[in-house]
Design a protein around this motif. Structure first.
Motif, PDB file in Angstrom:
ATOM      1  N   ARG A  18     -12.525  -3.289   9.479  1.00 28.10           N
ATOM      2  CA  ARG A  18     -13.777  -3.507   8.739  1.00 28.10           C
ATOM      3  C   ARG A  18     -13.739  -4.901   8.134  1.00 28.10           C
ATOM      4  NH1 ARG A  18     -16.551   0.138  11.197  1.00 28.10           N
ATOM      5  NH2 ARG A  18     -16.291   2.274  10.462  1.00 28.10           N
ATOM      6  N   LEU A  19     -14.842  -5.612   8.264  1.00 27.51           N
ATOM      7  CA  LEU A  19     -14.986  -6.946   7.702  1.00 27.51           C
ATOM      8  C   LEU A  19     -15.064  -6.842   6.183  1.00 27.51           C
ATOM      9  CD1 LEU A  19     -15.486  -9.995   8.226  1.00 27.51           C
ATOM     10  CD2 LEU A  19     -17.921  -9.444   8.335  1.00 27.51           C
ATOM     11  N   THR A  20     -14.178  -7.553   5.496  1.00 28.61           N
ATOM     12  CA  THR A  20     -14.199  -7.505   4.038  1.00 28.61           C
ATOM     13  C   THR A  20     -15.377  -8.306   3.510  1.00 28.61           C
ATOM     14  OG1 THR A  20     -12.673  -9.376   3.887  1.00 28.61           O
ATOM     15  CG2 THR A  20     -11.701  -7.166   3.833  1.00 28.61           C
ATOM     16  N   GLY A  21     -15.782  -7.960   2.292  1.00 30.63           N
ATOM     17  CA  GLY A  21     -16.920  -8.608   1.677  1.00 30.63           C
ATOM     18  C   GLY A  21     -18.231  -7.928   2.008  1.00 30.63           C
ATOM     19  N   VAL A  22     -18.211  -6.957   2.920  1.00 28.61           N
ATOM     20  CA  VAL A  22     -19.419  -6.231   3.303  1.00 28.61           C
ATOM     21  C   VAL A  22     -19.451  -4.876   2.600  1.00 28.61           C
ATOM     22  CG1 VAL A  22     -20.719  -5.208   5.209  1.00 28.61           C
ATOM     23  CG2 VAL A  22     -19.544  -7.403   5.532  1.00 28.61           C
ATOM     24  N   HIS A  23     -18.489  -4.021   2.929  1.00 24.84           N
ATOM     25  CA  HIS A  23     -18.410  -2.689   2.327  1.00 24.84           C
ATOM     26  C   HIS A  23     -17.480  -2.676   1.115  1.00 24.84           C
ATOM     27  CE1 HIS A  23     -20.591  -1.051   5.696  1.00 24.84           C
ATOM     28  NE2 HIS A  23     -19.733  -1.641   6.513  1.00 24.84           N
ATOM     29  N   PHE A  24     -16.508  -3.563   1.123  1.00 19.59           N
ATOM     30  CA  PHE A  24     -15.500  -3.648   0.062  1.00 19.59           C
ATOM     31  C   PHE A  24     -14.780  -4.980   0.163  1.00 19.59           C
ATOM     32  CE2 PHE A  24     -13.669  -1.440   3.744  1.00 19.59           C
ATOM     33  CZ  PHE A  24     -12.612  -2.285   4.055  1.00 19.59           C
ATOM     34  N   ASP A  25     -14.117  -5.372  -0.916  1.00 19.65           N
ATOM     35  CA  ASP A  25     -13.104  -6.426  -0.904  1.00 19.65           C
ATOM     36  C   ASP A  25     -11.768  -5.704  -0.985  1.00 19.65           C
ATOM     37  OD1 ASP A  25     -15.173  -8.256  -0.999  1.00 19.65           O
ATOM     38  OD2 ASP A  25     -14.524  -9.209  -2.866  1.00 19.65           O
ATOM     39  N   ALA A  26     -10.687  -6.412  -0.742  1.00 22.29           N
ATOM     40  CA  ALA A  26      -9.370  -5.789  -0.825  1.00 22.29           C
ATOM     41  C   ALA A  26      -8.388  -6.735  -1.495  1.00 22.29           C
ATOM     42  CB  ALA A  26      -8.864  -5.412   0.563  1.00 22.29           C
ATOM     43  N   VAL A  27      -7.435  -6.131  -2.197  1.00 22.73           N
ATOM     44  CA  VAL A  27      -6.306  -6.858  -2.760  1.00 22.73           C
ATOM     45  C   VAL A  27      -5.063  -6.234  -2.142  1.00 22.73           C
ATOM     46  CG1 VAL A  27      -5.014  -7.446  -4.846  1.00 22.73           C
ATOM     47  CG2 VAL A  27      -7.523  -7.360  -4.900  1.00 22.73           C
ATOM     48  N   ARG A  28      -4.232  -7.064  -1.495  1.00 25.18           N
ATOM     49  CA  ARG A  28      -3.063  -6.577  -0.768  1.00 25.18           C
ATOM     50  C   ARG A  28      -1.784  -6.941  -1.521  1.00 25.18           C
ATOM     51  NH1 ARG A  28      -1.722  -9.314   4.874  1.00 25.18           N
ATOM     52  NH2 ARG A  28      -0.942 -10.884   3.434  1.00 25.18           N
ATOM     53  N   VAL A  29      -0.922  -5.931  -1.673  1.00 24.65           N
ATOM     54  CA  VAL A  29       0.378  -6.125  -2.326  1.00 24.65           C
ATOM     55  C   VAL A  29       1.436  -5.496  -1.416  1.00 24.65           C
ATOM     56  CG1 VAL A  29       1.756  -5.751  -4.410  1.00 24.65           C
ATOM     57  CG2 VAL A  29      -0.728  -6.023  -4.590  1.00 24.65           C
ATOM     58  N   ARG A  30       2.566  -6.165  -1.278  1.00 23.61           N
ATOM     59  CA  ARG A  30       3.592  -5.759  -0.321  1.00 23.61           C
ATOM     60  C   ARG A  30       4.613  -4.783  -0.890  1.00 23.61           C
ATOM     61  NH1 ARG A  30       6.708  -9.698   3.792  1.00 23.61           N
ATOM     62  NH2 ARG A  30       7.888  -8.084   4.852  1.00 23.61           N
ATOM     63  N   GLY A  31       5.064  -3.873  -0.034  1.00 22.62           N
ATOM     64  CA  GLY A  31       6.238  -3.030  -0.249  1.00 22.62           C
ATOM     65  C   GLY A  31       6.275  -2.240  -1.529  1.00 22.62           C
ATOM     66  N   VAL A  32       7.462  -2.245  -2.170  1.00 22.90           N
ATOM     67  CA  VAL A  32       7.652  -1.430  -3.369  1.00 22.90           C
ATOM     68  C   VAL A  32       6.772  -1.906  -4.518  1.00 22.90           C
ATOM     69  CG1 VAL A  32       9.972  -0.642  -2.771  1.00 22.90           C
ATOM     70  CG2 VAL A  32       9.703  -2.731  -4.092  1.00 22.90           C
ATOM     71  N   ARG A  33       6.413  -3.172  -4.535  1.00 19.46           N
ATOM     72  CA  ARG A  33       5.495  -3.660  -5.581  1.00 19.46           C
ATOM     73  C   ARG A  33       4.126  -2.990  -5.427  1.00 19.46           C
ATOM     74  NH1 ARG A  33       7.192  -7.611  -9.634  1.00 19.46           N
ATOM     75  NH2 ARG A  33       9.224  -8.227  -8.905  1.00 19.46           N
ATOM     76  N   GLY A  34       3.642  -2.907  -4.195  1.00 21.60           N
ATOM     77  CA  GLY A  34       2.376  -2.235  -3.942  1.00 21.60           C
ATOM     78  C   GLY A  34       2.441  -0.755  -4.296  1.00 21.60           C
ATOM     79  N   GLU A  35       3.564  -0.120  -3.975  1.00 22.07           N
ATOM     80  CA  GLU A  35       3.737   1.294  -4.317  1.00 22.07           C
ATOM     81  C   GLU A  35       3.783   1.483  -5.827  1.00 22.07           C
ATOM     82  OE1 GLU A  35       7.133   2.629  -2.051  1.00 22.07           O
ATOM     83  OE2 GLU A  35       6.210   1.925  -0.187  1.00 22.07           O
ATOM     84  N   ALA A  36       4.407   0.542  -6.534  1.00 24.28           N
ATOM     85  CA  ALA A  36       4.456   0.619  -8.000  1.00 24.28           C
ATOM     86  C   ALA A  36       3.063   0.432  -8.601  1.00 24.28           C
ATOM     87  CB  ALA A  36       5.424  -0.427  -8.559  1.00 24.28           C
ATOM     88  N   VAL A  37       2.284  -0.497  -8.042  1.00 25.00           N
ATOM     89  CA  VAL A  37       0.905  -0.691  -8.514  1.00 25.00           C
ATOM     90  C   VAL A  37       0.122   0.605  -8.327  1.00 25.00           C
ATOM     91  CG1 VAL A  37      -1.273  -1.891  -8.066  1.00 25.00           C
ATOM     92  CG2 VAL A  37       0.858  -3.198  -8.196  1.00 25.00           C
TER      93      VAL A  37
END
Length: 136
Positions: A18-37
């Motif tokens: 899905r093209l971002t900025g149309v239905h949603f924007d996204a913030v990407r975080v890697r690995g265990v940091r993303g899981e902690a977030v």
């Protein structure tokens, strides 16, 4: 889950870009940091953080889906990549609500139409996670 409550950008089966900025924007975080977030968002929202896509391949990325156009509202720290309206196309893989969608999944459950991760809360949690001093 009742499929009538799913956003129209969630595919019926498999995975779609899905093209971002149309239905949603996204913030990407890697690995265990993303899981902690994600863990902190689940706790802070009583178990309903909004739509989060987890990629369980290579970098084990977590994509936090926020309302379209809101990724540019904050100075995201290094380690948090934003996907939103910009000069070049950016896509995020979106899995179906159910079935085989490996390597993508909805770790907090499939999204509900009109719901997003709260960008203000996400910014606070991401900043706290990514700006912690080593060993702190």
């Amino acid at each position: 889950m009742n499929s009538e409550k799913l956003p129209d950008w969630v595919p019926a089966s498999g995975v779609q870009l899905r093209l971002t900025g149309v239905h949603f924007d996204a913030v990407r975080v890697r690995g265990v940091r993303g899981e902690a977030v994600l863990h902190h968002l689940v706790y802070a929202t009583g178990g309903h953080p909004g739509p989060v896509v987890r990629e369980m391949w290579r970098g084990r990325w977590s994509y936090f889906l926020i309302p379209p156009g809101t990724s540019k509202d904050h100075p995201w720290p290094p380690g948090a990549a934003t996907f939103g309206p910009c000069a070049r196309d950016q896509y995020v893989g979106v899995p179906a609500a159910h079935g085989n969608t490996y390597p993508l999944s909805w770790p907090a459950g499939p999204p509900v139409a009109g719901e997003f991760v709260d960008p203000e809360l996400l910014f606070a949690v991401v900043t706290a996670q990514l700006c912690v001093a080593p060993g702190g």
